[in-house]
Structure formats: structure tokens, C-alpha cells
Write a protein that holds these residues in place. Structure first.
Motif, PDB file in Angstrom:
ATOM      1  N   ILE A  50       0.829  -1.202   0.000  1.00 23.00           N
ATOM      2  CA  ILE A  50       0.000   0.000   0.000  1.00 23.00           C
ATOM      3  C   ILE A  50       0.863   1.252   0.000  1.00 23.00           C
ATOM      4  N   ASN A  51       0.441   2.243  -0.746  1.00 24.41           N
ATOM      5  CA  ASN A  51       1.058   3.562  -0.716  1.00 24.41           C
ATOM      6  C   ASN A  51       0.314   4.381   0.335  1.00 24.41           C
ATOM      7  N   PRO A  52       0.945   4.703   1.484  1.00 25.15           N
ATOM      8  CA  PRO A  52       0.218   5.406   2.544  1.00 25.15           C
ATOM      9  C   PRO A  52      -0.147   6.844   2.198  1.00 25.15           C
ATOM     10  N   ASN A  53       0.445   7.387   1.132  1.00 23.60           N
ATOM     11  CA  ASN A  53       0.088   8.742   0.716  1.00 23.60           C
ATOM     12  C   ASN A  53      -1.239   8.781  -0.032  1.00 23.60           C
ATOM     13  N   THR A  54      -1.583   7.650  -0.659  1.00 21.69           N
ATOM     14  CA  THR A  54      -2.807   7.603  -1.453  1.00 21.69           C
ATOM     15  C   THR A  54      -3.800   6.557  -0.959  1.00 21.69           C
ATOM     16  N   ASN A  55      -3.335   5.681  -0.045  1.00 18.94           N
ATOM     17  CA  ASN A  55      -4.137   4.546   0.435  1.00 18.94           C
ATOM     18  C   ASN A  55      -4.537   3.606  -0.706  1.00 18.94           C
ATOM     19  N   GLN A  56      -3.696   3.549  -1.729  1.00 17.70           N
ATOM     20  CA  GLN A  56      -3.946   2.664  -2.858  1.00 17.70           C
ATOM     21  C   GLN A  56      -3.089   1.402  -2.745  1.00 17.70           C
ATOM     22  N   ILE A  57      -3.700   0.241  -3.026  1.00 16.23           N
ATOM     23  CA  ILE A  57      -2.952  -1.003  -3.128  1.00 16.23           C
ATOM     24  C   ILE A  57      -2.258  -0.996  -4.485  1.00 16.23           C
ATOM     25  N   VAL A  58      -0.915  -0.970  -4.478  1.00 10.66           N
ATOM     26  CA  VAL A  58      -0.169  -0.791  -5.721  1.00 10.66           C
ATOM     27  C   VAL A  58       0.452  -2.097  -6.225  1.00 10.66           C
ATOM     28  N   TRP A  59       0.443  -3.135  -5.389  1.00 14.83           N
ATOM     29  CA  TRP A  59       0.984  -4.440  -5.796  1.00 14.83           C
ATOM     30  C   TRP A  59       0.363  -5.495  -4.896  1.00 14.83           C
TER      31      TRP A  59
END
Length: 442
Positions: A197-206
Motif C-alpha cells: 500500500i502507498n500510505p500517501n494515497t491509500n492505494q494497493i499498488v501491488w
């Protein structure tokens, strides 16, 4: 309750007999990360401890490394820093939140913690649901809840060099989905996944899912039917078929990241193995058997600890439950520490294993790493949690989950031990001049 970071009079006195021993006065110490560590100024020869502390055994004061231990006590939901005199130097106030299980101190003084969600749907031991960053004032600066009927974050999380966070997740497959995959029991299945997760966007990136790489030799009418021994990079979905497990077939519990090779090391408790997974893949490649730097997609690049898990008659079976895979750096680069719980024989062992330079995984060959170091004693055993970490002077800090902590030399001498009530997930070593400690002092 939060303590101010300060040295008590007792800490100063006990520090006297915690002088680090070196083979030569001219040899510089190195940290577990391979960085040079200054020797203590004006080291003082010491005598016996000035007072007895319950549970504390200083067996060879001259060989004890004078550092801090970050303690994760899941029994009382406490995270604190302790010195070798058993003094609590700093403690975070979790404000009623429960650990689930890991909390690690980052170089900027924040805790990366796995906390329990208030409304879990999956409640196996070690469940969490919430990943959080907690500052030294015990304030949650960031959190992400990953929990519903079909998945839940659990056990462990790792901060990556790019600022993203890797974490473990249990995922659910329905009874029909389990049957379609050739699972031998008539039940739903909970399996493991790794997400970034990218904590800046809260997106699961992998993401990587164990389910994308399973095979079985139980039902030849299914598409994933295969000979287990001939497919060591795939995972036998029926290796764990225990009705009492309630569909929990893998129960991963620990994760580490190899930045140089872009690999993930996953401790898989019920398979009694460490799995190595290629993180260089795209999400699509991670769900396949091709692509990535190693060419295997999300199939296992390497696995070790229990060749029986893929019907391999060659190689030593070392693990019977396992925790805390942690890769070493500096002079020990290329090695990994693992705590083997030894559940069946009720005898735990701390291992340092030398990983092969080429991560070869072939059918019907000995694929196991070389033992570089190991330690056990008749009274070292706990079937759950626990861990082992390398100290800058070459000693090892062992966490025995229902006991406390041991410090053991390279030669296997127990030089320090501390028994205290709790349920200890892991103990992490920190130098007293570590940047993380300096942030807490500010």
C-alpha cells in the motif's frame, strides 16, 4: 503510559557491567545493518550487579551488548523500549487498541504497528485489520483498515525503502471455490496474500495471492491437478488438511524484504517453510507463472525449511512451525535468521542459514540452505510467536514467546536472560545511538 526517554540512576549503574567485549580493542564494532558503531567512551571494568531484579540473569556481563530491546507484548498490548537492566526507557500508549501482532520502530521515531480492528470477521491468532503509523506522542498519524468478510490484514508489516508498506492478508475462498480447486476437505478456505500500500494515497499498488499458485494431486478432474514433486515452485493446496484448522491452510506470520534483489521472504507457519517471492513483477505477472526479474511470475523463486511440503525426499527438514525471517547485512549478508519453534518435539532452535547465491529450486534435489549457526537448549521452547535477531557484537537476541529474552554469543554461551510475564511476539534490537532512538529523545 508514556515514559520520558531518560536514564535512571539504576540504568547508569547497570551500564557499568554491560560493557561490550571485542576480540581486539582496535576492532570497530558493526551494527546488524553493517554500519560502524562507536565503542563506548571510557569503558569501565565491572563487577557483579549491584542489585537483584526478579527474572534478570546476567551470566557473563563482559559479553552482553549494551543496547535497547523493543518489546512487543501481545498479552498486555504493550510496546516499549527496555534496556539490559530491565528498565523501561520509553513506552507508547496504544489507547486501548490491541496488537495484532507486530510493532516496529522506524528510523524517524514512529511505530509501524499492526492493530486489531474492532469488528473482525476472521479471528485466527494474530489477526489485525488495521495498519498504523504512531508517533512518539502516541498519536496515530496514519492508519488503514483492511478488514471485511473476505479478508483481513494480520501479523506483520514492513516499511519499504520507497515509503510503501508491505503487509500480510488472509483471504477467503468459499466452499464452492475450494472444491473447484481440488481442496480435500469440504469447507471454505483461508489462505495468505501479500499486499503493498502507498500510505500517501491509500492505494494497493501491488499484490500477490497464494491461491494463484496452488496445485493438487487429490482430484484429477480439476485443472490444477499435477504431480507435487515435479512442481516445486507451486504450492500444494492440500498440504494442510486439518479439520480443526477451520480452513486456515497456511497461516503466514512474518515477512522481510530484500531490496537489492527485490524479493520478499515469507514465513509460512503451517507449511513449515520460508517462501521467496519476486516483487519485481506487475500485479498481472504476480498472478501468473512468468515475468519479473526471475522469470517465474508469482510462482515461488525459492523455498526452504521443509522439503516435505513439496514431496521432496532430499534435504533436511529444519522447521516445525517457524517465525521471524530476517535477512542479514554487512559481514553476514546473504544469510537469514529464522526461529524454528519445534512444535512436535517441543524444542525450539534459532537458525542462521546461508542462502545459496543462486536460488535454485529443482525437483528431487537437496535445495536446502547451509546452516551457518544454530542454538538450542533443553529449556528453550515455545510453539508460537518468538524470534531471533543479530546484535552488533555478533551475539543473538532470542525471543522465547512465553518466557522473555535470551542473549547468546556466536559460540553458544548464554550471557544474559530475562524472564517476565507476557506473550512476546518479537524483540527488536536498537543501538543506543540509533537514529530512531535519537528521534525519541528530541
Amino acid at each position: 503510559m508514556q515514559s520520558k526517554l531518560a536514564f535512571s540512576v539504576l540504568t547508569l549503574i547497570l551500564a557499568i557491567f554491560m560493557v561490550v567485549s571485542c576480540d581486539s580493542a582496535d576492532d570497530a564494532l558493526t551494527s546488524a545493518e553493517g554500519e560502524q558503531v562507536d565503542e563506548p567512551e571510557n569503558p569501565i571494568e565491572t563487577e557483579d550487579p549491584v542489585e537483584n531484579i526478579e527474572g534478570l540473569e546476567v551470566l557473563n556481563a563482559s559479553l552482553v551488548f549494551d543496547g535497547y530491546i523493543l518489546v512487543n507484548d501481545a498479552a498486555s498490548n504493550r510496546v516499549y523500549l527496555m534496556d539490559k537492566g530491565a528498565n523501561i526507557i520509553f513506552e507508547w500508549d496504544l489507547k486501548g487498541k490491541r496488537l495484532g501482532n507486530d510493532a516496529y520502530l522506524l528510523s524517524d521515531g514512529r511505530l509501524l504497528a499492526m492493530l486489531e480492528t474492532e469488528n473482525p470477521f476472521i479471528e485466527f491468532g494474530g489477526f489485525g485489520g488495521v495498519i498504523a503509523l504512531i508517533n512518539k506522542e502516541s498519536e496515530v498519524e496514519w492508519s488503514f483498515e483492511y478488514s471485511n468478510e473476505d479478508h483481513i490484514a494480520h501479523h506483520d508489516a514492513v516499511m519499504m525503502p520507497n515509503g510503501n508498506i508491505l503487509f500480510l492478508s488472509w483471504e477467503k475462498k468459499s466452499l464452492d471455490e475450494a472444491n473447484a480447486a481440488g481442496y480435500a476437505l469440504n469447507t471454505e478456505v483461508i489462505y495468505d496474500a501479500i499486499l503493498e500500500i502507498n500510505p500517501n494515497t491509500n492505494q494497493i499498488v501491488w499484490q500477490w495471492h497464494m491461491w494463484d499458485h496452488i496445485i493438487q494431486d487429490f482430484d484429477n478432474s480439476k485443472d490444477n491437478f499435477a504431480t507435487i514433486a515435479e512442481n516445486p515452485r507451486s504450492i500444494d493446496v492440500n498440504y494442510v488438511v486439518e479439520p480443526d484448522a477451520e480452513g486456515d491452510i497456511s497461516h503466514a506470520n512474518g515477512i522481510d524484504y530484500d531490496e537489492e534483489n527485490d524479493l520478499i521472504y515469507l514465513s509460512v507457519n503451517f507449511y513449515n517453510e520460508i517462501w521467496v517471492i519476486d516483487h519485481s513483477t506487475t500485479i498481472e505477472e504476480a498472478a501468473s507463472s512468468s515475468g519479473g526479474n526471475f522469470g517465474f511470475g508469482g510462482d515461488l523463486v525459492y523455498r526452504f525449511g521443509n522439503p516435505d511440503a513439496y514431496d521432496n525426499p532430499f534435504g533436511e527438514i529444519r522447521f516445525d512451525r517457524n517465525h521471524h525471517p530476517n535477512l542479514l547485512k554487512g559481514e553476514n549478508k546473504g544469510n537469514i535468521l529464522v526461529f524454528a519453534n519445534g512444535l512436535s518435539k517441543q524444542q525450539s532452535t534459532a537458525y542462521e542459514l546461508e542462502l545459496p547465491s543462486t536460488l535454485s529450486l529443482r525437483p528431487n534435489e537437496d535445495n536446502e540452505p547451509i546452516t551457518a549457526w544454530s542454538f538450542t537448549q533443553s529449556n528453550l521452547f515455545f510453539g508460537k510467536v518468538s524470534g531471533v535477531a543479530l546484535l552488533p557484537n555478533g551475539n543473538r537476541l532470542i525471543t522465547e514467546g512465553d518466557f522473555g529474552f535470551w542473549e547468546v554469543t556466536e559460540a553458544g554461551e548464554v550471557v544474559w536472560r530475562y524472564e517476565t510475564p507476557g506473550f512476546f511476539w518479537r524483540g527488536y534490537h536498537f543501538d543506543k545511538n540509533d537514529p530512531a532512538i535519537q528521534h525519541l529523545e528530541q
